[in-house]
Structure formats: C-alpha cells, structure tokens
Design an enzyme around this catalytic site. Structure first.
Site, PDB file in Angstrom:
ATOM      1  N   ASP A 203       0.723  -1.049  -0.015  1.00  0.00           N
ATOM      2  CA  ASP A 203       0.022   0.053   0.006  1.00  0.00           C
ATOM      3  C   ASP A 203       0.936   1.322  -0.023  1.00  0.00           C
ATOM      4  OD1 ASP A 203      -2.125   1.661   0.277  1.00  0.00           O
ATOM      5  OD2 ASP A 203      -3.201  -0.167   0.910  1.00  0.00           O
ATOM      6  N   HIS A 274      -2.670   3.056  -4.387  1.00  0.00           N
ATOM      7  CA  HIS A 274      -2.196   2.565  -3.433  1.00  0.00           C
ATOM      8  C   HIS A 274      -0.718   2.075  -3.659  1.00  0.00           C
ATOM      9  CE1 HIS A 274      -5.479   3.136  -0.613  1.00  0.00           C
ATOM     10  NE2 HIS A 274      -6.238   2.453  -1.761  1.00  0.00           N
ATOM     11  N   GLU A 337      -9.864   2.936  -5.508  1.00  0.00           N
ATOM     12  CA  GLU A 337      -9.380   4.320  -5.132  1.00  0.00           C
ATOM     13  C   GLU A 337      -8.291   4.780  -5.867  1.00  0.00           C
ATOM     14  OE1 GLU A 337     -10.912   4.380  -0.414  1.00  0.00           O
ATOM     15  OE2 GLU A 337      -9.036   3.443  -0.687  1.00  0.00           O
TER      16      GLU A 337
END
Ligand code: ACM
Length: 771
Positions: A203, A274, A337
């Site tokens: 991440d 990420h 995301e």
C-alpha cells in the site's frame, strides 16, 4: 504531542477473579453451543466421555489427516487441560478420523460426526472435512465451559459449508504483523472454519514482501516515518523508522502453515493506486516528478503507477515471483481508489492511452487489469480485484470483491462474474462494534455483531441461476489505526464468529438470538486459547438523567447485546446474586455503579465502574459529545502520537470540520466552563474530498477554540486563541466564562484554522457553577 493516558469516567474497573460455574452446554431447545451451527444435528441415545485416556485413531490417513488429529489434541490441551494420545484402536474410548475418498458427502469440506457410547467417529472425503469435523468435536467437548474430561451426548452431525469462500483480510501494509501474529490469525480462523486468508501486502505506507528482482521494494518501500512524535527519536529528534517485510522464506512458511489448517492465502498487490511505497522505491514507475516516500499518512493518495510498457513488465515480473510463493488460485490486484488526477495531468499517459486505444482513464486502468489477467492466466491463476475493476470494463474472467456496498457484486454476478461479498457497511472490522468509550482507535461507524450476523451474502436481486456466482463472504480489517495485535484481536472477535456462521451455516438456520445463546461458550474457548476478544460488546454502558439540582441521579444501564445486567452500588463486585437490572436506578449523589452483563451465572466481561458525582454530571468527554451538523462524513477515533510506548490518549474527531456538540446542556447557574484539548498530527490525504475539508478560518497563528451557545450558529461565548504547544502532559485547559446563558442550550465547540500538520482535538468539557 506527548500525552499521558487519562482514565475515563467509565473505565473498566477490576477483572473478575471469581471461579464461576460452567455455562449451559446446550440452549433451551437442545442445540449444542456450536459456532458455526452445523447443517444438521440429530440427537441419539447415550453419551461418550472424552478424557485423557481417549485414543485418537487415524484410518486411511495421510499426513494431513494426522495433522487434523494433532490440532484437535492441541485444542483439547489448551481448553480442557489434557491431550488425548494417538494410538491403536481401543473399543469404547476412541475418536476415529476416517478418510474415505468414496464417502457420500457433499464436498471436500463436508464431514459426518457420529457420537455414541463407544466414542466419536469423523468421516470425510478429504482432510479438510476431517479437520472441520474435529473442530466440531472440540466444540462439543468444550460446550460446558469447564475443564477435564468432557461428557458428550450421542448424536449424528452431518455438515457442509454454505459457501466455499469464508474469508478474513488482514492489512499488513499500514501496520506490520509478525509471522507469529499472522500464524495466530490463521489458528483463530481455522477454529471458525474460515478457509481464505486475504493478505493485504502492499500500500502507500509499505511494501511488505521481498521481491528478489527488485530489492528496493522492501529496502525503501518497507519503512515509513510515523507522523508526529511517534516518528522521532526522543533524544535526538532523528527519524524513528517503522519497518517490516516478510522474506520469501517466511511467506512460504505462512502459506504452508495456512495449508495445514485448510486455509488458502490470497495475496493482494494493489495497482494502479495505493502504490506510493513501490514508487518511492523505483521512481521510474510513477506518474509524478516528485520524489516520494512511503507515506506516514492515511487516506487516498494521488500516486499511480504509470502505464509505460516497462512498468507493465515490472508488474509482470513481480507477479511471477508472487505466483511462485502463493499456490492458491486467486491473486488480488487491488484496483481500488485509484484517483486518476496524475494520469489526466500527464501528457505521456494521455499519449499511451491513445496508443492502447483507451478512451478515458477508466479504460486505461481496465487495460492494465486485463493485461495482468492474461499474465496470471498464463500461470493458471485467476485475477481478483475490488469492485472498481468493473469501471472501464471488467476483465473477462475477473472475480470481484464487492466493498462499496453490494452493488458492485450484484452487477458483476449479473454479468456472469464471480463475487466475494465484503461490503464496508457490514464487514469492515476497523469500524467499531459498540459506542463504548473503551473502543480502540478506528471508525465509530457501527458495525455491530448483530449487523454482521444479519448480512445476507446472496442479494435478493439475483436470479437462482446467478446465485452460484456468489463465492462467499469475507471480513476485512484495515489497520491504519490498529497499532498492536491486541487491537487486531479486539476488532476481529467476537465478530468473526458471526462471519463464520453466515459463511458456513445454512441460511434457514440463521438465528441471531440462538447465536447470542451460544456465544458465551465461544468466549470461554477464546479465553482458553488466549484470544483477546473485544470486551466492549459485553460491557454495561450507563447514561445519567441530569438531576443534579435534587442531589440525586437516575441511571439507565444498557448492554448492547441485550444480555441480562447485574449491578451493585455498595462497592462490591457484581455477582450472580447481585440485583438484576430492570429499570433506571435512582440514588443520591455520589453514586458508584458497578455493572456486568451475565449469561447464567457467568459475567461476560469485567464489571464496569460508572461514577456519578456533581462534577461528572457536569462533564462530557469527546465520546459523549455529538458531532456538529455539517461536519462532513468522517468521524474517526484517533490516538495521540506519543508516548512511544504505553497508552496514548484517544479522541473522537470529525476530520473535515473538527467540531463537537453538547446538545441541550443545562446552563442554569453555570458561571464558567473548562474545555480540555489535546493535539494530534493531521495525517490524512483526502484526494477528491479535500474541498469538503471546511475548517473555519483562524484569526491567530495556532487557531482558536470557538465556543457558542444556542448551536453552531449561535452567540459566541468565547474565541480563545490557542498556544503554540500543549502542556507537558499533552493537553491544555481553556477557561471560558459564561454569561447570559440559561436554560437548556446546545453548546458548540469548534477548533478553527488550518493548523496542519497538527490539529486540536477536544478531550472533555466541564461546566462550573457560578460562585
Ligand atoms: C478499500 O477499502 N479501499 C477496498
């Protein structure tokens, strides 16, 4: 800021040290205390006593069958204090593990468990079924919550899981969990018959797996500098790194450990977002000229992998090493995301989009995912991604993990794709399970045990034909705010018991009240195995009706799960003979109430002490205050950045607009108030939510505490400039005179100013009577 832990008004007082009588081994309807509930239980005549002399006999067994027997013996030792031995058959006192490939059972995880006067017999087609049969037998042998030899009623259990995917996700990127801790998680999963461990390994904050070809991924990407004081060495102020990664040897060890427990490890390597840690290690992979570092902040970052052919090849090389480490079918490539601002701003990415024929950035992401899908398919693997992989066109054989509700999962299933249901609303375990002030840092949005239990993985919108696409369910534990392993366990248990049941038991058997009857025995098992389950669902919360003028108080008690409450007001610990709570308790001030939730004669958690006196009735902590209107969506429970070791202060705060409300405060006779504030790092990246961050403008360098009566648009009682720093204890107290306010009033407390990288947070407010 440095801060000491400040005991809360309702801190847990004392652990119960009494030896309590055993719990009921069966519910009123005769259902044994098993979790997850088996598909079918048929009572028979007779019983069998499983004791130290009982022999475990493995028939037709391979090494894995022997392993099921060995784990069973280990569980018996931990929970009953004796180890049945493996050995030759002994009529009348044995547990047989029978691996019979031709047994008529509905799958490899299915088993049949027969108990009669002669002993117990588990039959399965495959070692997984034997393992789960043994877990059920262990649960039967521990259903009375006692120790020593266990009498088990004769019965036949025929059992098979409802879903093939019963998962738990642990985030090792935000906080790192040691190999031993990960193995503990696998043990705990196995005793819940969960079979899929989704391991979030990369991440923005860290890359946690050794990749031989790209050593900088862990050398550089494996370390971050925590925000604030937590990232500084106390004496020199030099960076104090937070590092961690798993060597390939350790990964193999974990994968093998999982396999012995019939758990498949699904690794996740997140693309194209990420990705800050990876881009920090190899800047040529990124879409920005800025030099990045693994982030010390949480939230959504703009940093995406670029879409050069060389980057695709890098990812394929990484996945080559990954598939060699993880033998399971599925490889998770994230996809969530990924805000596309950097791609939109990059002429080079736009050029590449034209080259590959992507009409927009979503299609560009889809192009990348399809390419990885083909690559994984060459290794015989299947690609799994978060529901964002539906955008821009889903890859032909991709499986979708539905987290933004169930909509993505429904759309995927309707278009013929397999789905794992893991909606944030019901299955995100960084969300809190109660409103107790003793919840650890995380998100106070409520994912209660009842909510988890009530989640139905197969949406009503799907046709029976589409049901087969729902592979199962999974709970996800993101660990931004989960700094230690005790907190991992707190978030996971007992909610994982509910996941076990929705994933395993037949839908028609779902029964929340029955689950709550069986749960206290499961807690005893947790205790025996050293699992630090959350006590908050079993705590007793107290709410006072403000009757300070009369010198008395009326206190309502509540246990979130509805277990009966017993309490005392004389300083003694509540026990099975203490009064049973039925209606609010009225008494003179000061009043100490000690209360605990009970199942039968057993207290389910240490008693909670609630102390009421003239000052406490005039005090509200941040947990007791409401959020203000228009504060934005995100209420978080955040901890201080110091001290490095030991307990830190924790605050409830809305990070888009830090404002706290005391609705309907009784202001009669109040001449002043004391507001206590702390200060924590502002460590969030908000991406497209940034415009929703609407801190009120400050008039002084460090911002002010703004106090209003009559709500957040009402008259200003004070605008108190705040200092450059807190006191040595990490707090400051602001004295606010109160004039011309009477009756009930909504008090509004706002911290003004963009004080990043720090933010002021409210700890408590105490009203002071006029002298
Ligand atoms: C996610 O929670 N970003 C999958």
């Amino acid at each position: 800021m440095k801060s000491r832990h400040v005991p809360r008004l309702s801190a847990i007082a004392l652990a119960l040290c009494l030896t309590l009588p055993p719990l009921a081994a069966t519910a009123a309807d005769g259902t044994p205390a098993l979790i997850p509930l088996p598909a079918s239980i048929e009572a028979r005549e007779g019983s069998f006593t499983l004791g130290p002399d009982t022999r475990l006999v493995v028939w037709g067994g391979d090494e894995q069958a022997v392993h099921a027997a060995r784990d069973f013996a280990g569980l018996m030792q931990s929970s009953r204090g004796f180890t049945p031995k493996q050995g030759a058959a002994r009529r009348g006192n044995q547990v047989e593990f029978v691996l019979d490939r031709k047994a008529s059972l509905p799958g490899d995880e299915a088993y049949r468990l027969d108990i009669d006067d002669a002993g117990a017999k588990i039959v399965a087609r495959a070692p997984a079924g034997l393992y789960y049969g043994a877990v059920t037998l262990w649960q039967l042998a521990t259903a009375d919550g006692g120790t020593g030899a266990a009498r088990i009623d004769a019965q036949r259990i025929e059992d098979a899981p409802r879903f093939g995917w019963r998962g738990f996700m642990l985030d090792s990127a935000r906080h790192f969990w040691s190999v031993d801790e990960v193995k503990r998680v696998l043990d705990m999963m196995a005793m819940h018959k969960l079979n899929t461990f989704h391991w979030h390994l990369t991440d923005d904050q860290g890359w946690r797996v050794e990749i031989k070809r790209y050593p900088r991924l862990t050398q550089v990407g494996g370390c971050r500098i925590p925000s604030g004081d937590a990232g500084k060495l106390p004496l020199t102020g030099a960076p104090r790194l937070y590092c961690g990664y798993y060597t390939q040897g350790q990964i193999r060890e974990v994968v093998q450990y999982a396999a012995q427990r019939h758990i498949t490890v699904v690794p996740e390597f997140d693309v194209p977002g990420h990705a800050t840690a990876a881009i920090s290690a190899y800047p040529e992979l990124g879409t920005t000229d800025k030099l990045l570092q693994p982030s010390s902040e949480w939230g959504v970052f703009p940093n995406l992998f670029n879409v050069e052919e060389s980057t695709f090849q890098f990812l394929e090389n990484v996945f080559d090493e990954i598939v060699a480490l993880f033998p399971g079918t599925y490889i998770h490539v994230g996809g969530d995301e990924a805000v596309k601002d950097q791609w939109i701003a990059s002429p080079r990415v736009q050029e590449r989009m034209r080259e590959v024929g992507a009409k927009n950035e979503m299609e560009m992401q889809s192009h990348l995912i399809r390419r990885l899908e083909r690559h994984l398919a060459r290794h015989g693997r299947r690609l799994l991604g978060w529901d964002e992989i539906l955008e821009g066109g889903i890859a032909p054989n991709a499986t979708v993990m539905s987290w933004r509700g169930t909509e993505g999962g429904i759309a995927a299933a309707k278009s013929g794709h397999d789905v794992v249901m893991t909606p944030a609303s019901h299955l995100y375990f960084d969300y809190h399970q109660t409103l107790s002030p003793n919840e650890p840092p995380g998100r106070p949005v409520q994912v209660t045990l009842e909510k988890v239990y009530g989640f139905e993985p197969v949406p009503a919108e799907l046709t029976p034909e589409q049901h087969k696409h729902i592979l199962g369910v999974q709970a996800n534990l993101w660990t931004e705010h989960t700094r230690n392993f005790a907190r991992v366990q707190h978030h996971a248990f007992p909610r994982l018991a509910a996941v076990a049941e929705i994933g395993w038991s037949p839908a028609a058997k779902r029964d929340y009240a029955g689950f709550l009857t069986r749960l206290p025995v499961q807690l005893q098992r947790y205790k025996a195995l050293g699992i630090e389950y959350a006590k908050t669902p079993f705590e007793v919360l107290a709410k006072a009706e403000d009757e300070r003028k009369a010198g008395t108080v009326k206190v309502a008690l509540d246990n979130t799960l509805g277990y009966p409450i017993r309490y005392t007001t004389d300083g003694s610990e509540p026990n099975a003979q203490s009064p049973l709570y039925a209606a609010p308790v009225e008494a003179k001030l000061p009043l100490d109430i000690r209360a605990a939730a009970f199942a039968g004669n057993t207290a389910l958690a240490p008693a909670t002490l609630h102390r009421f006196d003239a000052v406490s009735l005039l005090t509200r902590t941040d947990e007791q205050l409401a959020t203000c209107p228009d504060t934005g969506r995100l209420l978080l429970r955040l901890e201080d950045d110091g001290p490095a070791e030991g307990e830190r202060a924790i605050f409830n705060v809305t990070i888009f607009y830090p404002c706290w409300l005391w609705p309907q405060a009784d202001m009669d006779g109040i001449g002043a108030m004391k507001v206590r504030l702390g200060r924590i790092p502002y460590y969030f990246q908000l991406a497209h939510d940034e415009p929703n961050r609407r801190f009120l403008p400050a008039q002084t360098p460090n911002g002010e505490l703004l106090v209003q009566s009559g709500g957040c648009r009402g008259p200003v009682l004070a605008r108190q400039p705040l200092p450059a720093d807190t006191g040595a204890d990490g707090f400051i107290d602001v004295d606010v005179p109160v004039k011309n306010v009477a009756g009930r009033s909504d008090l509004c407390f706002t911290a003004t100013g963009d004080t990043r990288p720090l933010m002021w947070v409210l700890d408590r407010v105490t009203l002071q009577p006029a002298k």
